[in-house]
Design an enzyme around this catalytic site. Structure first.
Site: not given
Length: 334
Positions: A54, A205-207, A287, A295
């Protein structure tokens, strides 16, 4: 915050994991990234996931700085190895003993810790014998550099082979990190039942499907300015698969379901993946700190059968379910 056991182990992790894939060291300035990590800690998140690749190692450095001063024993720090880092030389990638050993040493230094709680094979490496990879992981466990071993995006067959070798070598393979959401359900047919049989959990990941399931992308409209769909460095290529009017129209049908439950659409999406018993944790990124705060409210939400049925009806055949889409590169990237 609620906690779940990770696979067939005694390790508990927060059912919301903070991940810094597309943000730290690239999309988001360091001060904002650190503020997001602090918001995660304030919300009760104890599990943090990153990877050496990353931002070409910068994300690990930022996470290490953000967690500095926290009680190490109260945290679960996860990272990964496979993709190319550094100058991307011929041995700067894959799951060879050389790359694994060198990579974890770099990760430990950048994260400012003497051990990784969960060290994960970021993909399957077709160019390295699986025996070599699993032996290297076994050695890291015995050295105390990694407490547990997991993988990411492995097929059911690869999980079975890796699990068997790990058992022979005296350690456990306890987790898999796949993409999973209402729109991306490719793990359900093969990966999930195999994992449940073997004592392997999913850390998904990416739910929210790269942000699609937040509802902010509207059919017939241009993506909002500053959104992931407009950022070539921040995953625009991955979100493009969902950016069609048919999918976006279906997603808008989720809005009244979320409203009836007093949830945002993002909270509904995260809560949905957590209804799967084989899912130990849902990865969220951010971000802005307020995104974390919102969330994380998906933790502990229970969706009854009627709600799950309404979600299925709203999305119809839009969800991708083809198990063959779980795959790793046939050749190393570098």
């Amino acid at each position: 915050m609620e906690f779940r056991y990770l696979g067939n182990s005694g390790l508990k992790i927060s059912e919301i994991t903070y991940g810094n894939w597309l943000t730290h060291g690239s999309q988001v300035e360091n001060d904002a990234a650190i503020a997001c990590v602090r918001a995660a800690l304030d919300a009760g998140i104890t599990t943090f996931d990153t990877a050496d690749v990353y931002a070409n190692t910068a994300a690990e450095t930022v996470l290490g700085e953000a967690l500095k001063g926290q009680r190490r024993e109260s945290l679960e720090i996860f990272t990964k190895v496979y993709f190319p880092t550094g100058p991307k030389g011929h041995n700067d990638t894959g799951l060879s003993r050389k790359h694994i050993t060198e990579s974890i040493n770099g990760s430990l230094q950048r994260l400012g810790t003497d051990h990784i709680d969960l060290y994960q094979a970021h993909r399957y490496d077709y160019e390295t014998p699986l025996e070599e990879t699993m032996q290297a992981f076994a050695d890291l466990v015995r050295q105390g550099k990694a407490l547990y071993i997991g993988v990411s995006e492995w097929t059911a067959e690869q999980l079975r082979s890796g699990h068997a070798l790990a058992k022979e070598l005296g350690f456990q393979l306890i987790s898999n990190q796949p993409q999973y959401s209402m729109l991306w359900r490719v793990i359900e047919e093969k990966v999930v039942p195999t994992s449940a049989e073997l004592g392997i959990s999913q850390i998904v990941w990416s739910p929210v499907a790269q942000g699609i399931l937040t509802g902010k992308y509207k059919p017939g409209e241009q993506p909002p300015a500053g959104s992931r769909a407009t950022d070539e460095k921040g995953g625009a290529d991955m979100i493009s698969r969902f950016l069609n009017d048919e999918t976006l129209t279906g997603v808008q049908k989720l809005a009244p379901i979320a409203a009836d439950l007093g949830l945002t659409m993002a909270q509904l999406a995260v809560a949905w993946v957590l209804q799967n018993d084989n899912v130990a944790s849902a990865l969220i990124g951010a971000s802005r700190p307020e995104q974390v705060t919102e969330n994380v409210k998906a933790s502990g939400v229970k969706l009854d059968a009627d709600v799950l049925s309404r979600i299925d009806d709203a999305l119809g055949s839009l969800a991708q379910r083809d198990p063959s889409l779980t795959r790793s590169p046939e050749h190393r990237v570098a």
